[in-house]
Scaffold this motif. Structure first.
Motif, PDB file in Angstrom:
ATOM      1  N   ALA A   1       0.834  -1.206   0.000  1.00  0.00           N
ATOM      2  CA  ALA A   1       0.000   0.000   0.000  1.00  0.00           C
ATOM      3  C   ALA A   1       0.868   1.255   0.000  1.00  0.00           C
ATOM      4  O   ALA A   1       1.812   1.383   0.780  1.00  0.00           O
ATOM      5  CB  ALA A   1      -0.916  -0.005   1.216  1.00  0.00           C
ATOM      6  N   GLY A   2       0.501   2.189  -0.875  1.00  0.00           N
ATOM      7  CA  GLY A   2       1.159   3.475  -0.904  1.00  0.00           C
ATOM      8  C   GLY A   2       0.539   4.428   0.094  1.00  0.00           C
ATOM      9  O   GLY A   2      -0.291   4.034   0.920  1.00  0.00           O
ATOM     10  N   PRO A   3       0.903   5.719   0.043  1.00  0.00           N
ATOM     11  CA  PRO A   3       0.341   6.702   0.971  1.00  0.00           C
ATOM     12  C   PRO A   3      -1.181   6.786   0.914  1.00  0.00           C
ATOM     13  O   PRO A   3      -1.831   7.131   1.905  1.00  0.00           O
ATOM     14  CB  PRO A   3       0.981   8.018   0.508  1.00  0.00           C
ATOM     15  N   ASP A   4      -1.758   6.454  -0.236  1.00  0.00           N
ATOM     16  CA  ASP A   4      -3.213   6.497  -0.387  1.00  0.00           C
ATOM     17  C   ASP A   4      -3.882   5.199   0.051  1.00  0.00           C
ATOM     18  O   ASP A   4      -5.098   5.042  -0.053  1.00  0.00           O
ATOM     19  CB  ASP A   4      -3.599   6.818  -1.825  1.00  0.00           C
ATOM     20  N   GLY A   5      -3.087   4.230   0.524  1.00  0.00           N
ATOM     21  CA  GLY A   5      -3.630   2.957   0.966  1.00  0.00           C
ATOM     22  C   GLY A   5      -3.883   1.965  -0.142  1.00  0.00           C
ATOM     23  O   GLY A   5      -4.375   0.862   0.113  1.00  0.00           O
ATOM     24  N   VAL A   6      -3.542   2.316  -1.373  1.00  0.00           N
ATOM     25  CA  VAL A   6      -3.797   1.457  -2.531  1.00  0.00           C
ATOM     26  C   VAL A   6      -2.495   0.767  -2.951  1.00  0.00           C
ATOM     27  O   VAL A   6      -1.449   1.426  -3.048  1.00  0.00           O
ATOM     28  CB  VAL A   6      -4.361   2.285  -3.706  1.00  0.00           C
TER      29      VAL A   6
ATOM     30  N   SER B   1       0.471  -0.532  -5.117  1.00  0.00           N
ATOM     31  CA  SER B   1       1.030   0.124  -6.297  1.00  0.00           C
ATOM     32  C   SER B   1       2.293  -0.575  -6.765  1.00  0.00           C
ATOM     33  O   SER B   1       3.038  -1.136  -5.951  1.00  0.00           O
ATOM     34  CB  SER B   1       1.351   1.587  -5.982  1.00  0.00           C
TER      35      SER B   1
ATOM     36  N   ARG C   1       5.365   0.578  -4.823  1.00  0.00           N
ATOM     37  CA  ARG C   1       5.638  -0.083  -3.550  1.00  0.00           C
ATOM     38  C   ARG C   1       6.194  -1.485  -3.764  1.00  0.00           C
ATOM     39  O   ARG C   1       7.075  -1.938  -3.019  1.00  0.00           O
ATOM     40  CB  ARG C   1       4.355  -0.149  -2.708  1.00  0.00           C
TER      41      ARG C   1
END
Length: 245
Positions: free
Chosen positions: A126-131, A133, A136
């Motif tokens: 998860a990236g900073p947006d929680g998705v 990627s 990552r």
């Protein structure tokens, strides 16, 4: 396994893998070095070219991967899929579903292996947006390569404790998950082995009723992929057949 859906032979897992083409700090391309704590894994090369780099107590080795090649490796083998030219592999994994339940441990540097929370942060997609990627996935791959490079350096320098230390850290990380491991094994590979024994017993008695239960199951090529440790992964899921997916 979902009721009514026969297990894949031996209750193994089956996935299509396109190995990451991303460049690494050591001028290679490919996936995250890691090991499995309870599962033997096999690669069936179906396209492209590459290498499998392995590290065991017996030493370091590089195995060529060409179309039609099959290579497999047992628990405790640190392995790294290296892409040379569009490497595509069918992965056959012992104990279907177990690697996704936490059987695998990536070769992160020691500070990321000290406890489950530290490892989870390093392994998260998860990236900073929680998705999840690709960025990552690439970052955690690079972290695993960093740790693997140090283990390999120490091993080549004659330090036999380097690999043992990683093995100990990996075992400690998965210890809380062993209950889940056992449950999946009992439902899968162990159940299939018991059923085979029952069928042999029946044949010895001259009975053959199980032959009337023969069925055919077909799985279409998976349409979606996930960000795996070694590349873009498309798992075959027999449960989707039962669900009508």
């Amino acid at each position: 396994m979902t009721a009514g859906v026969p297990e894949f032979p031996g209750a193994v897992g089956l996935s299509e893998l396109n190995v990451y083409p991303w460049e690494t700090a050591d001028d290679l391309h490919g996936g995250s070095p890691h090991l499995h704590t309870t599962c033997t894994e096999a690669y069936v090369v179906v396209g492209g070219r590459g290498e499998l780099h392995t590290l065991t107590a017996s030493g370091y080795a590089e195995h060529p991967l060409n179309p039609g090649d099959v290579v497999w490796f047992t628990p405790g083998t640190i392995h790294r899929a290296v892409d040379v030219e569009d490497l595509k592999v069918v992965v056959v994994m012992q104990n279907s579903g177990l690697p996704e339940a936490g059987d695998a441990v990536m070769t992160f540097p020691p500070e990321h292996l000290r406890d489950e929370e530290a490892y989870r942060r390093a392994a998260s997609l998860a990236g900073p947006d929680g998705v999840p990627s690709p960025q990552r996935a690439r970052e955690r791959r690079d972290l695993a390569v960093e740790g693997f490079t140090e283990i390999l350096r120490r091993t080549r320098a004659g330090d036999t404790t380097a690999l043992a230390e990683f093995h100990a850290a990996a075992a400690a990380l998965v210890r809380p998950r062993t209950g889940r491991f056992r449950e999946r094994w009992q439902r899968g590979a162990a159940a299939v082995a018991r059923r085979t024994g029952e069928q042999i017993d029946a044949l010895e008695r001259g009975e053959h009723a199980h032959l009337a239960d023969g069925v055919v199951t077909r799985l279409e090529r998976p349409e979606s992929t996930t960000l795996g440790m070694c590349g873009f992964l498309a798992p075959y899921d027999a449960a989707r057949v039962a669900a009508g997916a």
